[in-house]
Design a protein around this motif. Structure first.
Motif, PDB file in Angstrom:
ATOM      1  N   GLU A 200       0.879  10.967  -2.310  1.00 20.48           N
ATOM      2  CA  GLU A 200       1.469  12.037  -1.505  1.00 20.48           C
ATOM      3  C   GLU A 200       2.519  12.855  -2.259  1.00 20.48           C
ATOM      4  OE1 GLU A 200       2.370  10.376   2.385  1.00 20.48           O
ATOM      5  OE2 GLU A 200       0.302  10.861   2.985  1.00 20.48           O
TER       6      GLU A 200
ATOM      7  N   GLU B 114      -7.216   9.170   6.494  1.00 21.99           N
ATOM      8  CA  GLU B 114      -7.610   9.474   5.115  1.00 21.99           C
ATOM      9  C   GLU B 114      -7.103   8.399   4.161  1.00 21.99           C
ATOM     10  OE1 GLU B 114      -7.860  14.370   5.054  1.00 21.99           O
ATOM     11  OE2 GLU B 114      -5.908  13.397   4.837  1.00 21.99           O
ATOM     12  N   PHE B 115      -5.872   7.969   4.364  1.00 24.18           N
ATOM     13  CA  PHE B 115      -5.339   6.934   3.482  1.00 24.18           C
ATOM     14  C   PHE B 115      -6.103   5.626   3.643  1.00 24.18           C
ATOM     15  CE2 PHE B 115      -2.357   3.510   2.330  1.00 24.18           C
ATOM     16  CZ  PHE B 115      -2.271   3.798   0.980  1.00 24.18           C
TER      17      PHE B 115
ATOM     18  N   LEU C 147      -1.898  13.029   3.007  1.00 23.69           N
ATOM     19  CA  LEU C 147      -3.020  12.313   3.619  1.00 23.69           C
ATOM     20  C   LEU C 147      -2.665  11.912   5.041  1.00 23.69           C
ATOM     21  CD1 LEU C 147      -3.912   9.790   0.740  1.00 23.69           C
ATOM     22  CD2 LEU C 147      -5.137  11.896   1.314  1.00 23.69           C
TER      23      LEU C 147
ATOM     24  N   ASP D 288      -3.238   9.219   8.166  1.00 24.24           N
ATOM     25  CA  ASP D 288      -3.408   7.760   8.146  1.00 24.24           C
ATOM     26  C   ASP D 288      -4.871   7.378   7.971  1.00 24.24           C
ATOM     27  OD1 ASP D 288      -0.673   7.423   8.442  1.00 24.24           O
ATOM     28  OD2 ASP D 288      -0.782   6.999  10.596  1.00 24.24           O
TER      29      ASP D 288
ATOM     30  N   GLN E 236       0.820  -1.211   0.000  1.00 26.79           N
ATOM     31  CA  GLN E 236       0.000   0.000   0.000  1.00 26.79           C
ATOM     32  C   GLN E 236       0.852   1.258   0.000  1.00 26.79           C
ATOM     33  OE1 GLN E 236      -2.705  -0.212   3.301  1.00 26.79           O
ATOM     34  NE2 GLN E 236      -3.984  -1.755   2.336  1.00 26.79           N
ATOM     35  N   GLU E 237       2.062   1.143   0.520  1.00 24.32           N
ATOM     36  CA  GLU E 237       2.939   2.309   0.601  1.00 24.32           C
ATOM     37  C   GLU E 237       3.298   2.848  -0.788  1.00 24.32           C
ATOM     38  OE1 GLU E 237       3.604   4.211   3.256  1.00 24.32           O
ATOM     39  OE2 GLU E 237       2.178   2.834   4.184  1.00 24.32           O
TER      40      GLU E 237
ATOM     41  N   ARG F 183       0.380   4.996  -1.646  1.00 26.60           N
ATOM     42  CA  ARG F 183       0.393   6.181  -0.772  1.00 26.60           C
ATOM     43  C   ARG F 183       1.482   7.156  -1.199  1.00 26.60           C
ATOM     44  NH1 ARG F 183      -0.455   6.560   5.723  1.00 26.60           N
ATOM     45  NH2 ARG F 183      -0.516   8.836   5.777  1.00 26.60           N
TER      46      ARG F 183
END
Length: 188
Positions: free
Chosen positions: A10, A19-20, A15, A17, A2-3, A6
């Motif tokens: 970003e 919100e993500f 965002l 945490d 997921q990073e 993200r």
């Protein structure tokens, strides 16, 4: 994994945490094997795909049976049939996997819900879509106005990592040249 998504988001908007986590609730994940189709022309294409791992291509097959590659997508890139996705039409393009692939995907309905609920994501998707349109415009102008050598040099500069991952036949197809012409260019 997921990073990776993200990090991409970003680059444009920050965002929290929470919100993500909310963003991720609108995405699903899928794994594909090499040579597997993600989208086939004539079928529905309801999802936009973010590549976590792997390599894909989108292509069109004309009436004469010739394959025209529009786009490649590797890690940290997005791929879809934009007309089919945004207008809820059947696909014109095919998208297949050149390597085993993992994607996060989002439907147009989930994207719309996400953008209404979180304005930051509306901004993010608008910026990504605009960047995609600009890249497509540059690609079209390159095909219309540059010779094979100039297109190849531009490809090398823009996509050095793809050069190592793609067979020359696919690079030649993307550039709109024959495999033999590409071989001559690589010897220069």
């Amino acid at each position: 994994m997921q990073e990776i998504l993200r990090s991409q988001i970003e680059k444009i908007v920050s965002l929290t945490d929470d919100e993500f986590e909310f963003v991720m609730s609108h995405f699903s994940t899928r794994f594909y094997k090499k040579h597997q189709y993600v989208v086939q022309a004539g079928d529905a294409a309801p999802n936009d795909h973010f590549v976590v791992k792997g390599l894909l291509r989108s292509f069109y097959i004309d009436d004469a049976g010739k394959t025209h590659i529009l786009q490649f997508a590797m890690e940290d890139w997005w791929i879809s049939d934009p007309d089919a996705y945004h207008n809820k039409l059947n696909a014109t393009l095919n998208i297949d996997c050149l390597e085993d692939t993992q994607v996060y995907y989002i439907s147009i309905d989930n994207r719309e819900k996400l953008c209404v609920a979180l304005n930051k994501m509306e901004y993010f998707f608008r910026k990504k879509t605009t960047a995609g349109y600009i890249a497509l415009q540059k690609r079209i102008l390159s095909l219309m106005s540059q010779n094979a050598e100039a297109r190849y040099i531009q490809f090398i500069k823009l996509y050095p990592l793809l050069l190592q991952r793609l067979p020359k036949s696919l690079i030649a197809s993307y550039l709109g040249i024959s495999r033999e012409t590409l071989s001559r260019l690589t010897m220069l």
